[in-house]
Design a protein around this motif. Structure first.
Motif, mmCIF file in Angstrom:
data_model
loop_
_atom_site.group_PDB
_atom_site.id
_atom_site.type_symbol
_atom_site.label_atom_id
_atom_site.label_comp_id
_atom_site.label_asym_id
_atom_site.label_seq_id
_atom_site.Cartn_x
_atom_site.Cartn_y
_atom_site.Cartn_z
ATOM 1 N N ILE A 106 48.205 50.462 36.660
ATOM 2 C CA ILE A 106 49.550 50.976 36.392
ATOM 3 C C ILE A 106 50.529 50.567 37.489
ATOM 4 C CG2 ILE A 106 50.926 53.089 36.211
ATOM 5 C CD1 ILE A 106 48.497 54.303 34.741
ATOM 6 N N THR A 107 50.102 50.602 38.727
ATOM 7 C CA THR A 107 51.002 50.253 39.820
ATOM 8 C C THR A 107 51.082 48.751 40.034
ATOM 9 O OG1 THR A 107 49.236 50.483 41.464
ATOM 10 C CG2 THR A 107 50.601 52.427 41.030
ATOM 11 N N THR A 108 50.361 47.991 39.256
ATOM 12 C CA THR A 108 50.286 46.523 39.306
ATOM 13 C C THR A 108 49.858 45.997 40.668
ATOM 14 O OG1 THR A 108 52.636 46.161 39.831
ATOM 15 C CG2 THR A 108 52.032 46.260 37.498
ATOM 16 N N VAL A 109 49.139 46.820 41.428
ATOM 17 C CA VAL A 109 48.590 46.361 42.699
ATOM 18 C C VAL A 109 47.444 45.401 42.424
ATOM 19 C CG1 VAL A 109 47.391 47.062 44.802
ATOM 20 C CG2 VAL A 109 49.280 48.432 43.933
ATOM 21 N N GLY A 110 46.526 45.815 41.565
ATOM 22 C CA GLY A 110 45.443 44.958 41.107
ATOM 23 C C GLY A 110 44.613 44.350 42.209
ATOM 24 N N PHE A 111 43.856 45.153 42.931
ATOM 25 C CA PHE A 111 43.035 44.657 44.035
ATOM 26 C C PHE A 111 41.993 43.650 43.576
ATOM 27 C CE2 PHE A 111 44.185 48.915 45.814
ATOM 28 C CZ PHE A 111 45.029 48.427 46.791
ATOM 29 N N GLY A 112 41.545 43.748 42.335
ATOM 30 C CA GLY A 112 40.575 42.802 41.814
ATOM 31 C C GLY A 112 39.133 43.193 42.035
ATOM 32 N N ASP A 113 38.884 44.332 42.678
ATOM 33 C CA ASP A 113 37.504 44.744 42.898
ATOM 34 C C ASP A 113 36.883 45.361 41.652
ATOM 35 O OD1 ASP A 113 39.219 46.865 43.142
ATOM 36 O OD2 ASP A 113 38.140 47.835 44.768
ATOM 37 N N ILE A 114 37.693 45.847 40.731
ATOM 38 C CA ILE A 114 37.215 46.308 39.432
ATOM 39 C C ILE A 114 38.044 45.578 38.378
ATOM 40 C CG2 ILE A 114 36.957 48.258 37.862
ATOM 41 C CD1 ILE A 114 36.648 50.086 40.216
ATOM 42 N N SER A 115 37.370 45.012 37.390
ATOM 43 C CA SER A 115 38.088 44.287 36.344
ATOM 44 C C SER A 115 37.435 44.543 34.986
ATOM 45 C CB SER A 115 38.099 42.791 36.650
ATOM 46 O OG SER A 115 36.781 42.311 36.728
ATOM 47 N N VAL A 116 38.114 44.110 33.938
ATOM 48 C CA VAL A 116 37.611 44.336 32.581
ATOM 49 C C VAL A 116 36.387 43.469 32.311
ATOM 50 C CG1 VAL A 116 39.840 44.995 31.693
ATOM 51 C CG2 VAL A 116 39.154 42.622 31.575
ATOM 52 N N PHE A 117 35.611 43.891 31.335
ATOM 53 C CA PHE A 117 34.391 43.177 30.985
ATOM 54 C C PHE A 117 34.314 42.896 29.488
ATOM 55 C CE2 PHE A 117 29.700 42.891 30.475
ATOM 56 C CZ PHE A 117 29.481 41.861 31.376
ATOM 57 N N SER A 118 34.897 43.779 28.688
ATOM 58 C CA SER A 118 34.826 43.598 27.233
ATOM 59 C C SER A 118 36.226 43.343 26.670
ATOM 60 C CB SER A 118 34.211 44.826 26.561
ATOM 61 O OG SER A 118 35.108 45.916 26.625
ATOM 62 N N ILE A 119 36.274 42.902 25.434
ATOM 63 C CA ILE A 119 37.550 42.622 24.776
ATOM 64 C C ILE A 119 38.360 43.892 24.565
ATOM 65 C CG2 ILE A 119 36.629 42.704 22.418
ATOM 66 C CD1 ILE A 119 39.285 40.238 23.637
ATOM 67 N N GLN A 120 37.700 45.006 24.248
ATOM 68 C CA GLN A 120 38.407 46.270 24.059
ATOM 69 C C GLN A 120 39.055 46.722 25.362
ATOM 70 O OE1 GLN A 120 35.324 45.674 23.002
ATOM 71 N NE2 GLN A 120 35.301 46.022 20.808
ATOM 72 N N GLU A 121 38.328 46.578 26.465
ATOM 73 C CA GLU A 121 38.898 46.935 27.761
ATOM 74 C C GLU A 121 40.077 46.031 28.093
ATOM 75 O OE1 GLU A 121 34.694 48.489 29.712
ATOM 76 O OE2 GLU A 121 35.462 46.524 30.243
ATOM 77 N N VAL A 161 43.793 47.419 28.904
ATOM 78 C CA VAL A 161 44.349 47.136 30.223
ATOM 79 C C VAL A 161 45.633 46.307 30.112
ATOM 80 C CG1 VAL A 161 43.924 45.858 32.371
ATOM 81 C CG2 VAL A 161 42.209 47.433 31.485
ATOM 82 N N THR A 162 45.699 45.397 29.178
ATOM 83 C CA THR A 162 46.918 44.603 28.991
ATOM 84 C C THR A 162 48.096 45.495 28.624
ATOM 85 O OG1 THR A 162 45.653 42.678 28.301
ATOM 86 C CG2 THR A 162 47.973 42.741 27.668
ATOM 87 N N PHE A 163 47.887 46.402 27.682
ATOM 88 C CA PHE A 163 48.973 47.313 27.307
ATOM 89 C C PHE A 163 49.349 48.266 28.445
ATOM 90 C CE2 PHE A 163 47.786 46.133 22.931
ATOM 91 C CZ PHE A 163 49.045 45.766 22.476
ATOM 92 N N VAL A 164 48.371 48.707 29.206
ATOM 93 C CA VAL A 164 48.654 49.592 30.329
ATOM 94 C C VAL A 164 49.459 48.861 31.393
ATOM 95 C CG1 VAL A 164 47.621 50.925 32.198
ATOM 96 C CG2 VAL A 164 46.703 51.109 29.894
ATOM 97 N N MET A 165 49.113 47.598 31.664
ATOM 98 C CA MET A 165 49.890 46.823 32.640
ATOM 99 C C MET A 165 51.325 46.645 32.175
ATOM 100 S SD MET A 165 47.447 43.901 34.262
ATOM 101 C CE MET A 165 46.559 43.392 32.809
ATOM 102 N N LEU A 166 51.526 46.362 30.902
ATOM 103 C CA LEU A 166 52.886 46.234 30.370
ATOM 104 C C LEU A 166 53.633 47.554 30.467
ATOM 105 C CD1 LEU A 166 52.171 44.008 27.249
ATOM 106 C CD2 LEU A 166 53.314 43.337 29.371
#
Length: 85
Positions: free
Chosen positions: A56-71, A75-80
């Motif tokens: 949500i804060t668009t910091v995106g550290f990259g230590d946790i990321s999506v794995f499936s298409i549903q995720e 996550v894409t809609f949440v980032m928007l």
């Protein structure tokens, strides 16, 4: 103060959604990827809050990321949405 409450509420909501997706997709989720799928509900929630807050804060550290298409879709809609708040 309203912005803080909106961010906290959205982090909570997104965390629950991401945990629900991971629960119904065993073996193919972000929780499985990082080895937390067997944890109790509290650590899952804490990781979910952390993950959703970085989205949500668009910091995106990259230590946790999506794995499936549903995720990825969620996550894409949440980032928007996070860009709007």
């Amino acid at each position: 103060f309203r912005l803080l409450l909106a961010n906290l509420f959205m982090s909570h909501l997104v965390s629950i959604i991401l945990i629900a997706i991971a629960t119904y997709e065993p073996g193919t989720s972000w929780m499985d990827k990082y080895g937390i799928s067997d944890y109790s509900w509290w650590p899952k929630y804490v990781y979910g809050i952390y993950y959703s807050t970085t989205i949500i804060t668009t910091v995106g550290f990259g230590d946790i990321s999506v794995f499936s298409i549903q995720e990825a879709i969620v996550v894409t809609f949440v980032m928007l949405f996070g860009c709007i708040i």
